[in-house]
Motif scaffolding. Structure first.
Motif, mmCIF file in Angstrom:
data_model
loop_
_atom_site.group_PDB
_atom_site.id
_atom_site.type_symbol
_atom_site.label_atom_id
_atom_site.label_comp_id
_atom_site.label_asym_id
_atom_site.label_seq_id
_atom_site.Cartn_x
_atom_site.Cartn_y
_atom_site.Cartn_z
ATOM 1 N N LEU A 164 0.831 -1.202 0.000
ATOM 2 C CA LEU A 164 0.000 0.000 0.000
ATOM 3 C C LEU A 164 0.868 1.255 0.000
ATOM 4 C CD1 LEU A 164 -2.689 -1.140 2.582
ATOM 5 C CD2 LEU A 164 -2.822 -1.209 0.094
ATOM 6 N N ARG A 165 2.175 1.072 0.148
ATOM 7 C CA ARG A 165 3.126 2.192 0.153
ATOM 8 C C ARG A 165 2.763 3.217 1.224
ATOM 9 N NH1 ARG A 165 4.920 2.028 -5.706
ATOM 10 N NH2 ARG A 165 3.955 0.112 -6.275
ATOM 11 N N VAL A 166 2.500 2.725 2.415
ATOM 12 C CA VAL A 166 2.084 3.611 3.493
ATOM 13 C C VAL A 166 3.248 3.857 4.439
ATOM 14 C CG1 VAL A 166 0.694 3.718 5.590
ATOM 15 C CG2 VAL A 166 -0.359 3.056 3.435
ATOM 16 N N GLY A 167 3.482 5.124 4.737
ATOM 17 C CA GLY A 167 4.437 5.494 5.783
ATOM 18 C C GLY A 167 5.865 5.078 5.498
ATOM 19 N N GLN A 194 7.158 0.927 2.001
ATOM 20 C CA GLN A 194 7.507 0.361 0.694
ATOM 21 C C GLN A 194 9.005 0.089 0.576
ATOM 22 O OE1 GLN A 194 6.057 3.296 1.357
ATOM 23 N NE2 GLN A 194 6.317 4.784 -0.257
#
Ligand SMILES: [K+]
Ligand SMILES: [K+]
Lengths: 482, 482
Positions: free
Chosen positions: A154-157, A160
């Motif tokens: 989700l490429r969160v925070g 990634q």
């Protein structure tokens, strides 16, 4: 058009599973024969029925693929739905909790926060204590899977950066989640078992050893006693420290050990920084404690080691009331609560790897100030840190601090004093548990707060546990447009 | 090889100028004939001599060009050297201040912080009160020039986004500084004069009007009374609010108005955000005040307007003891102190434009979460925000929060309680002035703190005033290598 059936299916299955685990405290209460079993039977039946019906109703819409939208809704949905069902035993059982208290306790459990609204824990039916431990334990393993599978995709925070190479599509997320969950579960159970037997070895009874093993490995911090770890001997503090540290390390390294390679764990800069940090803080704190008080050396060291590790890992056990340790240590306890453990562990807060990336950016910045036309590549663990990743990490940090500010002010509105507002917001958002001051500090609990404050804190726990962005993204118009 | 002569020359000239301004309180004290003039004569002679000799000794090494190293050393050097000389009248005069108190007060003045260690202000010789006002006024104009000339060239804290196009070399920094300083000075004097006459018009005596005009326009916050603005009528509060806001806007916009164009001011998003923010905070606060207390509507509005503007602009005047306003507002006062005004004004703290850039990055981040493969350009005021700029802004934000944490813990070590430590660190680093709590809150002052805490706070004022990085860069090995 957004298909909610896969979301409902996954949530339904997990609710069903939660209902099944309620059979454990049910069995314990039947064995104890204190007449405290009916709430668990009612809770288990109701929860299993709701979960099962939801899963069945949605089963026809399930594919192998999840869209981004569906994935985000599952993650937030799970951590909103489970606490509702997890709260049932507190509402129906000996605690006779009102809705807000029952929900707060369940949210505090499943997010591994460990803030409690109950006092007189020592006299509660063991089923309720076991249930608190189980919720934290499930929440702990749940968050590792979430962090290892979902967040990088989700490429969160900035997560990634931990993205596995060659795994570019969201398509296979469910099978992958299942496989990772299986491996992690084996390790999680093994560490819990090791913790349980270690507690037994230093003289804890089997029930205390079990529940505290659950809440140690989850870095959750629920205890069976109002006095928390002050109820136990020095040996138990050392054991707890060791397992709090183990649980704050990246679980992916244990998977690698299981596959035969200990190298990655030993070379992980996150791990080194975390251990160095703990060591430095313990030395400073122990030195101050043995100077200021008449503590013998071992006691000063042990109290420093246990309580520093407890807060840095976000576990939140207390073995002494460190509000009595003097002002220096109190300000320090506030700020180390904002650090946290390693990515992909059961810990929460901002986390070591983000500070490493942020300080890397500050170093780059200082270099560029000297050499305005230089080009500086930021590396982390051999991987190039792209501007995208830095943007993610920075957004996380900014949002964390701003969210902390907003919750502090909102808690103030409900009538809490400054120290309780600010430290409570931090303790909830970073999933630590105890705050500062006399009310919610290590010697207190959250019972006396007003209802609005409790709802706010439960919300903060949820947002913090899901790394902020994964929740906030649901509140953007673009998200719903697809 | 680092040539320190240009550094010594500029610092010497500014010290000389500071000595000359000491003649003003000297003249006032001679006029007042209270026998309090000798400290100013001694101070003026000593300061002018030191400054003049330093400038003369270094004059042979001065070129038109300054290296990066020299520029950084000048900025920090100026704000370290001037407080030493500015402290002389406090040490020799009626306040009979010890070195630490005199230096604290002078640093608090020249950084426009406005924290004071003196009580009984109402009875001090007017020369000393004037001297406090003059130091803040000089510090205010100094920081605007620093922010407009040096910071964009030094690429510190994201200020390079305000870099004038076509001005790529450091070579012409001194002539440019002189020209900008001239234009800014005209505007600064004009606004100060307008403020002075406005204060006169609402009934302030000429001396109070003058000193408070100095400290209003500098968003400094020193007052001639222990009661701060509670000593004045409602009219003065409205005037002060207007001028605090004017002084928190970017002075480059006033230069443009002077050159015939009001458009840039009206279209500046920083200005809009700042005004909107103040309006929103005032409405909320006034609503709460008129609900909670029996205040008439006008009083609630005025107290909210004045005190919110005072803290958001970092001025630090108080017209009431807002520690009595209830917990909500206290947590809010802490967090709005971390906001600050516009870039290129006399305000300090993190500043509006950095929040705009940071929130822009968060928006980009949320967009990228929806559309992992999209490319999103970040714009600010029509300019592209490069990753370099974001890296600067982010480094600034991270360093600000981390520095705040370190100073809080360090103040705790010296023995201050949690609220005093954390709010004192913030009030110094953001150059606000008053902190929270009974000791250093709006109704207190810094007199009772221990010496170590006072030195630490003076250091925090300096670091905050020079936007952190400009000071920290001096402590890197690379800086000294070249
Ligand atoms: K916890
Ligand atoms: K100020």
């Amino acid at each position: 058009m957004l298909d909610l059936r896969p979301v409902g299916y996954v949530i339904g299955l997990l609710v069903l599973a939660l209902g099944v685990t309620m059979l454990l405290p049910l069995a314990l209460e039947i064995h104890d024969a204190r007449g405290a079993w009916p709430p668990f039977l009612e809770g288990a039946i109701f929860t299993m029925m709701c979960g099962g019906m939801m899963a069945l109703a949605c089963a026809n819409g399930v594919h192998d693929k999840l869209s981004l939208q569906q994935t985000f809704m599952i993650t937030t949905g799970v951590w909103v739905a489970l606490p509702f069902f997890g709260a049932i035993p507190f509402a129906l059982g000996a605690t006779e909790a009102r809705a807000v208290d029952a929900f707060f306790e369940a949210m505090s459990g499943l997010t591994t926060t460990g803030a409690t609204v109950f006092s007189g824990l020592d006299d509660l039916p063991r089923g309720l204590l076991l249930w608190r431990g189980i919720m934290q334990w499930l929440g702990g393993v749940g968050i590792i899977v979430f962090a290892m599978v979902f967040l990088p995709e989700l490429r969160v925070g900035g997560m990634q950066i931990f993205r596995a190479e060659g795994f570019e599509t969201m398509g296979k997320i469910l099978p992958r989640a299942t496989e990772i969950a299986r491996q992690i579960s084996v390790i999680y159970v093994a560490i819990t078992a090791a913790c349980f037997f270690s507690y037994l070895a230093v003289g804890m009874g089997w029930f205390d050893a079990l529940v505290h093993a659950f809440t140690t490995v989850a870095t959750g911090g629920f205890s069976n006693y109002d006095a928390s770890f002050a109820a136990f001997s020095g040996g138990a503090e050392y054991i707890a420290t060791a397992f709090m540290i183990l649980s704050a390390l990246p679980f992916v390294r244990y998977v690698q050990i299981l596959n035969g390679s200990a190298e990655p764990l030993l070379q992980d800069t996150q791990v080194r920084s975390f251990l160095l940090l703990i060591a430095a803080l313990v030395v400073i704190t122990a030195a101050i404690l043995s100077t200021l008080s008449a503590h013998p050396w071992e006691q000063a060291f042990r109290e420093a080691l246990f309580n520093i590790t407890s807060i840095t890992s976000g576990t939140g056990y207390a073995s002494v009331d460190y509000m009595q340790w003097g002002t220096f240590l109190i300000a320090m306890f506030f700020f180390i609560g904002l650090i946290g453990g390693c990515a992909g562990s059961t810990t929460c807060s901002i986390k070591i790897f983000r500070y490493q990336l942020l300080f890397g950016a500050v170093r780059t910045e200082l270099k560029r100030i000297h050499s305005p036309h230089g080009v500086f590549a930021n590396k982390y663990e051999g991987r190039t840190v792209t501007p995208d990743i830095m943007n993610s990490v920075m957004s996380f940090f900014v949002f964390f601090i701003v969210t902390l500010g907003i919750f502090s002010v909102a808690l103030g509105i409900t009538g809490l004093d400054f120290v309780t507002s600010v430290s409570g917001a931090s303790a909830a958002l970073a999933n630590i548990g105890p705050g500062l001051g006399e009310i919610i500090g290590p010697a207190g609990n959250y019972a006396a707060l007003n209802d609005a404050a409790k709802w706010l804190l439960a919300l903060a726990m949820l947002i913090g546990r899901l790394e902020l962005m994964a929740v906030f993204v649901l509140f953007t118009a673009q998200f719903w447009r697809g």
